[in-house]
Design a protein around this motif. Structure first.
Motif, PDB file in Angstrom:
ATOM      1  N   LYS A 183       1.448  -7.746  33.535  1.00 16.38           N
ATOM      2  CA  LYS A 183       2.825  -7.581  33.988  1.00 16.38           C
ATOM      3  C   LYS A 183       3.572  -6.677  33.021  1.00 16.38           C
ATOM      4  O   LYS A 183       3.538  -6.896  31.806  1.00 16.38           O
ATOM      5  N   ALA A 184       4.249  -5.684  33.580  1.00 16.80           N
ATOM      6  CA  ALA A 184       5.095  -4.783  32.791  1.00 16.80           C
ATOM      7  C   ALA A 184       6.552  -5.074  33.116  1.00 16.80           C
ATOM      8  O   ALA A 184       6.923  -5.247  34.283  1.00 16.80           O
ATOM      9  N   GLU A 185       7.385  -5.129  32.085  1.00 12.22           N
ATOM     10  CA  GLU A 185       8.816  -5.373  32.253  1.00 12.22           C
ATOM     11  C   GLU A 185       9.604  -4.313  31.493  1.00 12.22           C
ATOM     12  O   GLU A 185       9.287  -4.009  30.341  1.00 12.22           O
ATOM     13  N   PHE A 186      10.611  -3.780  32.142  1.00 10.57           N
ATOM     14  CA  PHE A 186      11.507  -2.832  31.485  1.00 10.57           C
ATOM     15  C   PHE A 186      12.878  -2.932  32.136  1.00 10.57           C
ATOM     16  O   PHE A 186      13.026  -3.451  33.246  1.00 10.57           O
ATOM     17  N   TRP A 187      13.875  -2.434  31.437  1.00  4.89           N
ATOM     18  CA  TRP A 187      15.266  -2.600  31.846  1.00  4.89           C
ATOM     19  C   TRP A 187      15.915  -1.264  32.173  1.00  4.89           C
ATOM     20  O   TRP A 187      15.599  -0.248  31.550  1.00  4.89           O
ATOM     21  N   VAL A 188      16.824  -1.304  33.140  1.00  7.93           N
ATOM     22  CA  VAL A 188      17.615  -0.124  33.501  1.00  7.93           C
ATOM     23  C   VAL A 188      19.082  -0.541  33.572  1.00  7.93           C
ATOM     24  O   VAL A 188      19.408  -1.726  33.512  1.00  7.93           O
ATOM     25  N   ASP A 189      19.948   0.464  33.692  1.00  5.02           N
ATOM     26  CA  ASP A 189      21.377   0.177  33.828  1.00  5.02           C
ATOM     27  C   ASP A 189      21.647  -0.487  35.166  1.00  5.02           C
ATOM     28  O   ASP A 189      20.729  -0.845  35.890  1.00  5.02           O
ATOM     29  N   SER A 190      22.928  -0.626  35.488  1.00  2.34           N
ATOM     30  CA  SER A 190      23.338  -1.290  36.717  1.00  2.34           C
ATOM     31  C   SER A 190      22.488  -0.819  37.896  1.00  2.34           C
ATOM     32  O   SER A 190      22.352   0.384  38.132  1.00  2.34           O
ATOM     33  N   PRO A 191      21.888  -1.743  38.637  1.00  3.94           N
ATOM     34  CA  PRO A 191      21.002  -1.352  39.740  1.00  3.94           C
ATOM     35  C   PRO A 191      21.693  -0.554  40.829  1.00  3.94           C
ATOM     36  O   PRO A 191      21.029   0.113  41.620  1.00  3.94           O
ATOM     37  N   MET A 192      23.026  -0.610  40.898  1.00  2.00           N
ATOM     38  CA  MET A 192      23.729   0.175  41.893  1.00  2.00           C
ATOM     39  C   MET A 192      23.874   1.628  41.460  1.00  2.00           C
ATOM     40  O   MET A 192      24.211   2.487  42.265  1.00  2.00           O
ATOM     41  N   ASP A 193      23.603   1.916  40.181  1.00  2.00           N
ATOM     42  CA  ASP A 193      23.660   3.287  39.689  1.00  2.00           C
ATOM     43  C   ASP A 193      22.282   3.918  39.583  1.00  2.00           C
ATOM     44  O   ASP A 193      22.157   5.102  39.255  1.00  2.00           O
ATOM     45  N   VAL A 194      21.240   3.143  39.806  1.00  2.00           N
ATOM     46  CA  VAL A 194      19.859   3.621  39.707  1.00  2.00           C
ATOM     47  C   VAL A 194      19.153   3.354  41.032  1.00  2.00           C
ATOM     48  O   VAL A 194      19.292   2.278  41.612  1.00  2.00           O
ATOM     49  N   ASN A 195      18.417   4.343  41.507  1.00  2.00           N
ATOM     50  CA  ASN A 195      17.639   4.170  42.733  1.00  2.00           C
ATOM     51  C   ASN A 195      16.383   3.368  42.394  1.00  2.00           C
ATOM     52  O   ASN A 195      15.381   3.909  41.947  1.00  2.00           O
ATOM     53  N   LEU A 196      16.453   2.058  42.598  1.00  2.00           N
ATOM     54  CA  LEU A 196      15.340   1.194  42.213  1.00  2.00           C
ATOM     55  C   LEU A 196      14.087   1.457  43.033  1.00  2.00           C
ATOM     56  O   LEU A 196      12.967   1.315  42.535  1.00  2.00           O
TER      57      LEU A 196
END
Length: 293
Positions: free
Chosen positions: A239-252
């Motif tokens: 399992k790989a885990e990483f973080w991004v900014d607000s999901p509404m600002d990033v195309n998940l």
């Protein structure tokens, strides 16, 4: 001397003056109701609602949920006040003092609304009062996940990763477990990968972290991580885990797709097998009889 009172006899084809008076009174009452209700509503909508919302917001700057709820419920009170104002100005004020009529109206409203609508209203109040449930939070429940936009009487509006707004019944959010492991400003992306037992697991764990770091949208703090989570019948699950900014600002959707694409290319380069086929070992003897022609 005998005085005779004149008798008004309705002649066919002529208008009854008493009927005209009744129609006039009714029309005046209707006009009074409309004017009174409209004046009260406009005053409440343009003056009361903004002022009350602004006061509540100034005292609860870190609670946007309370702001939207205050606007919604204050607007409902204004509508009710407009209805009462219209009844008074229209000459129907006596209806408000008739307790039997009020009880019948309340009973009718409760019967029409039903248990489900009332339950949704009460659930909405609980959501508004919950300090851990706010507008702007990313939540997940058994039916989906997204960012809370507003809490209304019956439903909560949630915006999904596909930029779609869905209306979730308040009862569904209060009767099910809500998951919010992502925080208000960050979103954790989790990806599962299966590799063969014969592959170098340590190499695979390092490559997953490096691939995640290769995307500019991935945050450096917290750092990307990878770990072993399961030993399957024919593969090891990572399992790989990483973080991004607000999901509404990033195309998940694109973020996940690009991560999987780079993992496939990288694993092919270093000789790691993704999703190995399940193997079965067969033992025993096999007899073959030849039948002549």
């Amino acid at each position: 001397m005998v005085l005779l009172r004149p008798t008004v006899v309705a002649v066919p084809g002529q208008l009854d003056p008493s009927g005209l008076t009744a129609y006039g009174d009714f029309a005046s009452a209707v006009v009074g109701f409309v004017v009174g209700a409209l004046v009260v509503y406009l005053f409440g909508r343009l003056a009361v609602v903004p002022v009350v919302t602004r006061v509540v917001s100034s005292r609860n700057r870190n609670n946007p949920t309370l702001e939207t709820a205050t606007r919604t419920y204050t607007h409902a009170i204004v509508v009710l006040a407009a209805l009462v104002g219209g009844l008074v100005t229209g000459g129907f004020g006596s209806l408000l003092t008739n307790s039997a009529l009020i009880i019948a109206a309340v009973t009718l409203v409760l019967g029409v609304a039903g248990q489900e609508v009332i339950g949704a209203l009460i659930s909405g109040l609980f959501l508004v009062a919950d300090p851990d449930f706010n507008v702007g939070d990313w939540i997940a429940w058994p039916g989906g996940e997204g960012v809370v936009e507003a809490v209304d009487f019956r439903v909560t509006r949630v915006r999904t990763v596909n930029n779609e707004t869905i209306s979730v019944p308040n009862t569904e959010l209060t009767t099910n477990a809500l998951v919010r492991p992502y925080g208000r400003e960050r979103y954790r992306v989790t990806e599962r990968v299966d590799i063969a037992y014969s592959d170098d697991v340590e190499l695979a764990l390092r490559e997953l972290v490096e691939v995640a770091r290769g995307d500019d949208r991935v945050l450096e703090d917290p750092q990307p991580t990878s770990r072993i989570i399961e030993f399957g019948g024919s593969s090891v699950t990572l399992k790989a885990e990483f973080w991004v900014d607000s999901p509404m600002d990033v195309n998940l959707v694109d973020l996940r797709s690009q991560f999987r694409r780079r993992v496939k290319l990288r694993f092919d380069e270093v000789g790691l097998t993704l999703g190995p086929a399940s193997g079965r070992e067969v033992s025993g003897t096999l007899d073959v009889d030849l039948v002549g022609e």
